[in-house]
Design a protein around this motif. Structure first.
Motif, PDB file in Angstrom:
ATOM      1  N   CYS A 114      24.831  66.339  73.223  1.00  0.00           N
ATOM      2  CA  CYS A 114      25.015  65.353  74.285  1.00  0.00           C
ATOM      3  C   CYS A 114      25.965  64.232  73.876  1.00  0.00           C
TER       4      CYS A 114
ATOM      5  N   HIS B 115      15.684  60.638  75.827  1.00  0.00           N
ATOM      6  CA  HIS B 115      16.478  61.395  76.805  1.00  0.00           C
ATOM      7  C   HIS B 115      16.481  62.891  76.506  1.00  0.00           C
TER       8      HIS B 115
ATOM      9  N   ASP C 223      23.193  56.808  80.243  1.00  0.00           N
ATOM     10  CA  ASP C 223      22.966  58.218  80.535  1.00  0.00           C
ATOM     11  C   ASP C 223      23.694  59.081  79.508  1.00  0.00           C
TER      12      ASP C 223
ATOM     13  N   ALA D  23      15.479  65.690  79.191  1.00  0.00           N
ATOM     14  CA  ALA D  23      16.482  66.709  79.507  1.00  0.00           C
ATOM     15  C   ALA D  23      15.906  68.104  79.324  1.00  0.00           C
TER      16      ALA D  23
ATOM     17  N   ALA E 187      21.222  63.725  81.656  1.00  0.00           N
ATOM     18  CA  ALA E 187      19.902  63.117  81.466  1.00  0.00           C
ATOM     19  C   ALA E 187      20.050  61.625  81.747  1.00  0.00           C
TER      20      ALA E 187
ATOM     21  N   MET F  98      24.920  69.358  82.490  1.00  0.00           N
ATOM     22  CA  MET F  98      23.618  68.725  82.691  1.00  0.00           C
ATOM     23  C   MET F  98      23.744  67.237  82.402  1.00  0.00           C
TER      24      MET F  98
ATOM     25  N   GLN G 194      13.720  69.093  82.213  1.00  0.00           N
ATOM     26  CA  GLN G 194      14.433  69.402  83.450  1.00  0.00           C
ATOM     27  C   GLN G 194      15.271  70.682  83.341  1.00  0.00           C
ATOM     28  N   TYR G 195      15.421  71.190  82.149  1.00  0.00           N
ATOM     29  CA  TYR G 195      16.133  72.458  81.950  1.00  0.00           C
ATOM     30  C   TYR G 195      15.562  73.548  82.853  1.00  0.00           C
TER      31      TYR G 195
ATOM     32  N   TRP H 130      20.043  69.897  73.108  1.00  0.00           N
ATOM     33  CA  TRP H 130      20.529  68.736  73.858  1.00  0.00           C
ATOM     34  C   TRP H 130      20.975  67.631  72.913  1.00  0.00           C
TER      35      TRP H 130
ATOM     36  N   PHE I 137      20.103  64.471  87.901  1.00  0.00           N
ATOM     37  CA  PHE I 137      20.273  65.662  87.070  1.00  0.00           C
ATOM     38  C   PHE I 137      20.998  66.716  87.893  1.00  0.00           C
TER      39      PHE I 137
END
Length: 227
Positions: free
Chosen positions: A136, A69, A144, A73, A46, A44, A76-77, A132, A1
Motif C-alpha cells: 500500500c 488500515h 487513506d 482492508a 482503505a 483497492m 473488505q477484500y 496489503w 472502497f
C-alpha cells in the motif's frame, strides 16, 4: 472502497518476472527524462476512517503501533469481485511464518473468530493483511492508503530512475532520467528526507515498513550520506 484501472501509457512499460525480483516493470522502449509512464486508478482503497470500526482492533493497534488500515482492508477484500481478488493475490506477500510471531500475527488471532467470514483461516487472513501492508501507498495528502495493480509492481531503489506521485486517487509515475529499453523501472519507497540518511537507517526503515532488506546499488556502495 472501490477498484478500477486506467493505464493509457501501457505501451511504454512491460510486466516482467524473475525468481529474484518477482514481478516488476521494465521499459518497453527508450524513455526520456520526465516522461509520463503511468496514470492508474487504485485496485483497492482503505479509508482512514472506515464506516465500521472495532474498538478492540483500534486499541490493539494503538498499543502495538500497528496501522489498522491493513486489517480493515483485509476484511473488505471479501467484498471484491473474483477478478479483483485475483489481481490483489498477484501482488507481493512477505514471509507469513515470520509475521506470525509479531504483533500482526497476534492481532489476527484476536479477531479471527469475531470478524472473519466463515471458513477463512488465520493464515489466509494474515496473508491478506501482509499483502496489503507491503504494497500500500498513501493517497495524496490524505491518511487513506491504496494498492495499484501496476504501480505496486515497481521495485524500490535508493537511487531510482522514476518517481511517483498522486493525482487525486490516481498513481502517476514519471522517469527522472533516461531509461533504456528493457531496463527495470525503479521508484523510492522512502521520502526525500529519508533518502539522505545512512544506508543502515534506510534499510531498517524499509524492513520494518515493507518487509524487505534493501540491496540496491546505492546500499552496496560506500556510504557517503550523513551519519
Amino acid at each position: 472502497f472501490f477498484f478500477g484501472l486506467v493505464s493509457p501509457h501501457m505501451c511504454l512499460f512491460a510486466l516482467s518476472h524473475s525468481p529474484h525480483w518477482g514481478h516488476f516493470l521494465t521499459a518497453s522502449k527508450t524513455l526520456s527524462p520526465g516522461q509520463l509512464l503511468l496514470e492508474e486508478e487504485p485496485l483497492m482503497v482503505a479509508f482512514a476512517r472506515p464506516e465500521v470500526r472495532f474498538k478492540h482492533v483500534d486499541k490493539f493497534c494503538l498499543q502495538h503501533r500497528i496501522h489498522a488500515h491493513a486489517i480493515y482492508a483485509a476484511l473488505q477484500y471479501f467484498q471484491l469481485s473474483e477478478e479483483a481478488q485475483a489481481q490483489f493475490q498477484e501482488l507481493y506477500c512477505p514471509c507469513i511464518e515470520d509475521a506470525k510471531k509479531g504483533p500482526l500475527g497476534l492481532l489476527v488471532n484476536v479477531i479471527q473468530d469475531l470478524m472473519m467470514p466463515p471458513g477463512v483461516t488465520h493464515e489466509f487472513f494474515l496473508e491478506l493483511v501482509l499483502r496489503w501492508d507491503a504494497n500500500c501507498v498513501q493517497v495524496g495528502d490524505t491518511d487513506d492508503t491504496a494498492v495499484y495493480y501496476y504501480a505496486c509492481r515497481i521495485n524500490h531503489s535508493c537511487k531510482p530512475n522514476c518517481y511517483w506521485y498522486s493525482d487525486g486517487r490516481k498513481r502517476c509515475v514519471r522517469t527522472t532520467e533516461s531509461v533504456e529499453q528493457g531496463q527495470q523501472l525503479l521508484c523510492s519507497y522512502l521520502d526525500g528526507e529519508d533518502l539522505l540518511r545512512p544506508s543502515s537507517v534506510r534499510q531498517s526503515s524499509l524492513y520494518h515498513s515493507k518487509y524487505f532488506w534493501c540491496r540496491c546499488r546505492r546500499c552496496q556502495e560506500d556510504d557517503c550520506t550523513r551519519k
